[in-house]
Scaffold this motif. Structure first.
Motif, PDB file in Angstrom:
ATOM      1  N   ASP A  94       0.819  -1.211   0.000  1.00 53.95           N
ATOM      2  CA  ASP A  94       0.000   0.000   0.000  1.00 53.95           C
ATOM      3  C   ASP A  94       0.853   1.262   0.000  1.00 53.95           C
ATOM      4  N   GLY A  95       2.170   1.109   0.124  1.00 54.19           N
ATOM      5  CA  GLY A  95       3.064   2.249   0.045  1.00 54.19           C
ATOM      6  C   GLY A  95       3.535   2.789   1.381  1.00 54.19           C
ATOM      7  N   VAL A  96       3.275   2.099   2.452  1.00 56.31           N
ATOM      8  CA  VAL A  96       3.745   2.544   3.768  1.00 56.31           C
ATOM      9  C   VAL A  96       5.238   2.256   3.863  1.00 56.31           C
ATOM     10  N   ARG A  97       6.025   3.298   4.115  1.00 57.89           N
ATOM     11  CA  ARG A  97       7.476   3.163   4.180  1.00 57.89           C
ATOM     12  C   ARG A  97       7.946   3.097   5.635  1.00 57.89           C
ATOM     13  N   PRO A  98       9.030   2.358   5.889  1.00 56.35           N
ATOM     14  CA  PRO A  98       9.608   2.358   7.241  1.00 56.35           C
ATOM     15  C   PRO A  98      10.185   3.727   7.595  1.00 56.35           C
ATOM     16  N   ALA A  99      10.253   4.034   8.873  1.00 59.63           N
ATOM     17  CA  ALA A  99      10.758   5.333   9.316  1.00 59.63           C
ATOM     18  C   ALA A  99      12.199   5.543   8.888  1.00 59.63           C
ATOM     19  N   SER A 100      13.019   4.500   8.907  1.00 60.14           N
ATOM     20  CA  SER A 100      14.425   4.643   8.514  1.00 60.14           C
ATOM     21  C   SER A 100      14.549   4.995   7.031  1.00 60.14           C
ATOM     22  N   GLU A 101      13.667   4.472   6.219  1.00 52.18           N
ATOM     23  CA  GLU A 101      13.696   4.779   4.791  1.00 52.18           C
ATOM     24  C   GLU A 101      13.248   6.208   4.529  1.00 52.18           C
TER      25      GLU A 101
END
Length: 106
Positions: A94-101
């Motif tokens: 769905d396009g949710v990215r990790p905080a580090s990215e």
């Protein structure tokens, strides 16, 4: 005497498992992104569940109740990681990215 030792071990396992579940809930509130929250929830809840159910097995002794608890453990060990993986995969698609990215792109 043996019954007292089994009760003590049982309650230590149950209390430790309950504490792991509470820490998991706190970790879900404190983590920065969805993936960290999923990790905190799945790892600590699975460990807490195992400790609680093993403690209940000590309380129940050998018998049908312990066999049912073993089946519950097997079921939860299969379904919990599967559900966590499905949730993380759906979020990623769905396009949710990790905080580090997100921080690396700035």
């Amino acid at each position: 005497m043996l019954g007292l030792i089994a009760d003590i071990v049982s309650w230590l396992l149950i209390v430790t498992g309950a504490l792991a579940c509470v820490i998991s809930g706190y970790g879900m509130l404190r983590m920065p992104d969805l993936y960290s929250r999923i990790h905190a929830a799945s790892v600590a809840d699975t460990g807490g569940m195992l400790l609680i159910l093993i403690g209940l097995m000590f309380q129940a002794g050998l018998g049908l109740t312990t066999a049912k608890l073993v089946l519950i453990v097997v079921f939860l060990l299969i379904t919990s990681p599967t559900a966590t993986h499905a949730l993380a995969r759906a979020a990623r698609q769905d396009g949710v990215r990790p905080a580090s990215e997100k921080r690396a792109r700035r």
